[in-house]
Scaffold this active site. Structure first.
Site, short mmCIF file in Angstrom:
data_model
loop_
_atom_site.label_atom_id
_atom_site.label_comp_id
_atom_site.label_asym_id
_atom_site.label_seq_id
_atom_site.Cartn_x
_atom_site.Cartn_y
_atom_site.Cartn_z
N GLU A 99 0.84 -1.20 0.00
CA GLU A 99 0.00 0.00 0.00
C GLU A 99 0.87 1.25 0.00
O GLU A 99 0.40 2.34 0.29
CB GLU A 99 -0.99 -0.01 1.16
CG GLU A 99 -0.39 -0.01 2.54
CD GLU A 99 -1.48 0.11 3.60
OE1 GLU A 99 -2.09 -0.92 3.90
OE2 GLU A 99 -1.69 1.22 4.12
N LYS B 136 0.37 -6.50 21.31
CA LYS B 136 -0.80 -6.89 22.12
C LYS B 136 -1.81 -7.68 21.29
O LYS B 136 -2.34 -8.70 21.75
CB LYS B 136 -1.46 -5.62 22.69
CG LYS B 136 -2.49 -5.88 23.76
CD LYS B 136 -2.86 -4.60 24.49
CE LYS B 136 -3.83 -3.78 23.68
NZ LYS B 136 -4.32 -2.59 24.41
N THR C 258 -10.95 -1.07 14.81
CA THR C 258 -9.94 -1.86 14.11
C THR C 258 -9.62 -3.17 14.84
O THR C 258 -8.94 -4.02 14.30
CB THR C 258 -8.63 -1.07 13.97
OG1 THR C 258 -8.16 -0.74 15.28
CG2 THR C 258 -8.83 0.20 13.17
N ARG D 213 -11.03 2.07 17.86
CA ARG D 213 -11.26 0.75 18.47
C ARG D 213 -11.94 -0.23 17.51
O ARG D 213 -11.90 -1.43 17.72
CB ARG D 213 -12.11 0.90 19.74
CG ARG D 213 -11.35 1.55 20.87
CD ARG D 213 -12.20 1.71 22.10
NE ARG D 213 -11.44 2.35 23.15
CZ ARG D 213 -10.61 1.70 23.96
NH1 ARG D 213 -10.45 0.41 23.84
NH2 ARG D 213 -9.93 2.34 24.89
N ASN E 81 5.26 -2.74 12.55
CA ASN E 81 4.29 -3.34 11.65
C ASN E 81 4.65 -3.00 10.20
O ASN E 81 4.52 -1.85 9.79
CB ASN E 81 2.89 -2.82 11.99
CG ASN E 81 1.82 -3.29 11.00
OD1 ASN E 81 2.08 -4.16 10.17
ND2 ASN E 81 0.64 -2.71 11.12
N SER F 251 -6.82 -4.63 6.29
CA SER F 251 -8.00 -3.82 6.54
C SER F 251 -8.84 -3.73 5.28
O SER F 251 -8.36 -3.81 4.17
CB SER F 251 -7.58 -2.41 6.97
OG SER F 251 -6.94 -2.48 8.21
N THR G 103 4.19 2.48 15.13
CA THR G 103 4.39 1.10 14.66
C THR G 103 4.56 0.98 13.14
O THR G 103 5.12 -0.01 12.68
CB THR G 103 3.20 0.20 15.07
OG1 THR G 103 1.99 0.82 14.66
CG2 THR G 103 3.19 -0.04 16.58
N CYS H 211 -2.96 -4.50 4.36
CA CYS H 211 -1.88 -5.38 4.82
C CYS H 211 -2.03 -6.81 4.31
O CYS H 211 -1.18 -7.66 4.59
CB CYS H 211 -1.82 -5.38 6.34
SG CYS H 211 -1.51 -3.75 7.02
N HIS I 155 -0.64 -11.73 11.09
CA HIS I 155 -0.35 -10.32 10.83
C HIS I 155 -0.08 -9.64 12.17
O HIS I 155 -0.72 -9.97 13.18
CB HIS I 155 -1.53 -9.66 10.11
CG HIS I 155 -1.33 -8.19 9.94
ND1 HIS I 155 -0.23 -7.67 9.30
CD2 HIS I 155 -2.07 -7.12 10.35
CE1 HIS I 155 -0.31 -6.35 9.32
NE2 HIS I 155 -1.40 -6.00 9.95
#
Lengths: 356, 140
Positions: free
Chosen positions: A88, A248, A210, A208, A275, A305, A161, A120, A243
């Site tokens: 991307e 976390k 996501t 959130r 990431n 996504s 990230t 991703c 991924h």
């Protein structure tokens, strides 16, 4: 949710013939980013992330990863009939990265080439397509690359990230492969968790939204469907790769699926480099192949996504050992690092400073 | 750089493609249509290894237009394994990290920094040989 009939299998058995990785040497300390934006460093998800050098982009990084894949094996260029780059962060808005890669590798002109687009998941989508090309008999070998120099809005939480790196996988017939694809599937919905319009520099994300509705929903359903279809459990796998948007999420996903820390550890790279978006799960898989032994079974699930996951079951063959012939490993690239703690230099490397 | 010139230079810029004389085997980079050694017009394309060593180097302190991001970078005279000498930018190295005789390898990078509107020019640069897995040797 019933998962019967969701598995995708090819007419001919397909495997990973070779692979190669690339991570730039620059690392920015996330405390420098936090200091600039007045955020507490204790709340930063990782310590440092990889950043492309001033002369690097997705094309140059894809080329080095692909060259590493080709250096591990002796395959005539004319046998590689497809090059797909999932990203991307394309150097051009209109002009394929894949033709640049194919030209540098000496694979042109009789080669299929295209850029894949799926946040991703673009890299694993390229893998699925390469598997289909080889599995249908259209090509002896096909090259799939997932690579990104991930962009993030200055001051946004993604800035801690969003990183640079990825990997290339050369697919061929399973009889000659270092790892065989046992089966794969894709799980996709129209989920608005992350998007960017044509003339925007940076993507927006759904805060959130996501998490549960996006990353966890798709990764969990794809992985569980694959395990159901194959009649397997996490205990049947020595390694698992997901991924990796942040540490976390990966730990929670592995736990919910029933995978232990030791199963995800070799491919768990987000704490080290961040990431790498379309490169994230592919780079993790490359890191696992760097250490895997014949007979090891690997569970691979990407996430992108928009949204969707590709899940694959992979089993290592004795040919993997022959690929350890001096080509740099993922850990070689991770060990090579020049750390910067200067937010201004970071902005320059990310090409965020524009001069007239 | 204009488009036809870049297209013509791609084999050299992308793959270090040189010309080898089929009569006396001398290798020329950039490619030539006639051998400087024996005068033969029978030349064949050959891809150079990209492995070499630094003969000399200098630090760029004033950049030409299009190379502003290269200020402070190093440019080196490099002798390749095949005996060919060329001048190229060094990358992934600081000025105190390079020395005469250092082994270097080719990588493909963006050459110019003025590409926001026009063509992105990719080409060869060199970096110190990447450290590989313990005990393993780099391949050409």
């Amino acid at each position: 949710m019933p998962a019967q009939g969701t598995l995708m299998r090819t007419q001919h058995a397909v495997g990973i013939t070779s692979y190669g990785a690339y991570v730039p040497r620059w690392r920015v300390r996330t405390e420098a980013i936090a200091a600039c934006w007045g955020r507490e460093t204790s709340r930063v998800p990782i310590r440092a992330k990889s950043v492309p050098g001033p002369d690097e982009d997705t094309a140059t990084m894809s080329i080095e990863a692909a060259q590493n894949a080709l250096r591990r094996v002796d395959i005539p260029p004319g046998q590689i009939r497809a090059v797909w780059v999932g990203s991307e962060s394309k150097p051009y808005a209109v002009k394929p990265t894949s033709t640049i890669v194919a030209e540098v590798l000496g694979l042109t002109p009789f080669v299929s080439a295209a850029d894949m687009e799926f946040a991703c998941k673009a890299g694993s989508e390229a893998m699925q397509t390469a598997i289909a090309y080889v599995g249908s008999g259209m090509a002896p070998y096909a090259l799939a690359i997932g690579m990104d120099t991930a962009q993030s809005q200055p001051g946004d939480s993604l800035e801690y990230t969003a990183a640079a790196g990825g990997a290339a996988f050369l697919f061929g017939r399973a009889e000659q492969a270092a790892a065989e694809i046992e089966g794969s599937l894709s799980y996709v919905t129209d989920t608005p968790d992350f998007f960017r319009h044509a003339h925007q520099h940076y993507p927006q994300h759904g805060q959130r939204f996501t998490g549960d509705m996006a990353y966890f929903h798709h990764s969990l359903h794809a992985t569980r469907a694959l395990l159901d279809e194959l009649g397997r459990t996490p205990k049947d796998y020595r390694w698992a790769v997901f991924h990796q948007p942040n540490p976390k999420f990966v730990r929670r996903l592995a736990k919910e699926l029933g995978f232990g820390k030791e199963q995800i550890e070799p491919g768990f790279l987000v704490p080290l480099i961040g990431n790498t978006y379309a490169g994230s799960s592919l780079l993790g898989l490359a890191a696992v192949l760097d250490i895997a032994e014949p007979g090891d079974r690997i569970l691979f699930t990407s996430y992108g996504s928009g949204a969707g996951s590709d899940s694959m079951s992979i089993v290592v063959t004795p040919r993997l050992r022959a690929l350890r012939n001096g080509v740099p490993s993922v850990r070689d690239y991770i060990a090579r690092r020049r750390e910067i703690g200067d937010y201004g230099l970071y902005l320059r490397l990310m090409k965020k400073i524009h001069r007239e | 750089m204009n488009l036809p010139r870049y297209r013509r230079l791609q084999p050299a810029f992308y793959r270090l493609q040189a010309a080898r004389c089929t009569a006396c085997r001398q290798v020329h980079f950039p490619s030539r249509t006639r051998c400087l050694g024996c005068g033969s017009a029978s030349m064949e394309p050959v891809r150079l290894s990209g492995q070499g060593r630094v003969l000399s180097f200098a630090r760029m302190l004033h950049a030409a237009r299009g190379f502003q991001d290269s200020v402070g970078s190093l440019t080196a005279l490099i002798e390749l394994r095949e005996g060919v000498r060329l001048v190229a930018q060094l990358t992934d190295v600081e000025p105190d990290g390079i020395g005469i005789g250092q082994e270097v390898e080719m990588v493909l990078r963006r050459l110019r920094s003025d590409a926001e509107q026009g063509l992105i020019v990719y080409g060869y640069k060199f970096r110190p040989v990447l450290k590989r897995q313990a005990g393993a040797q780099a391949q050409s």
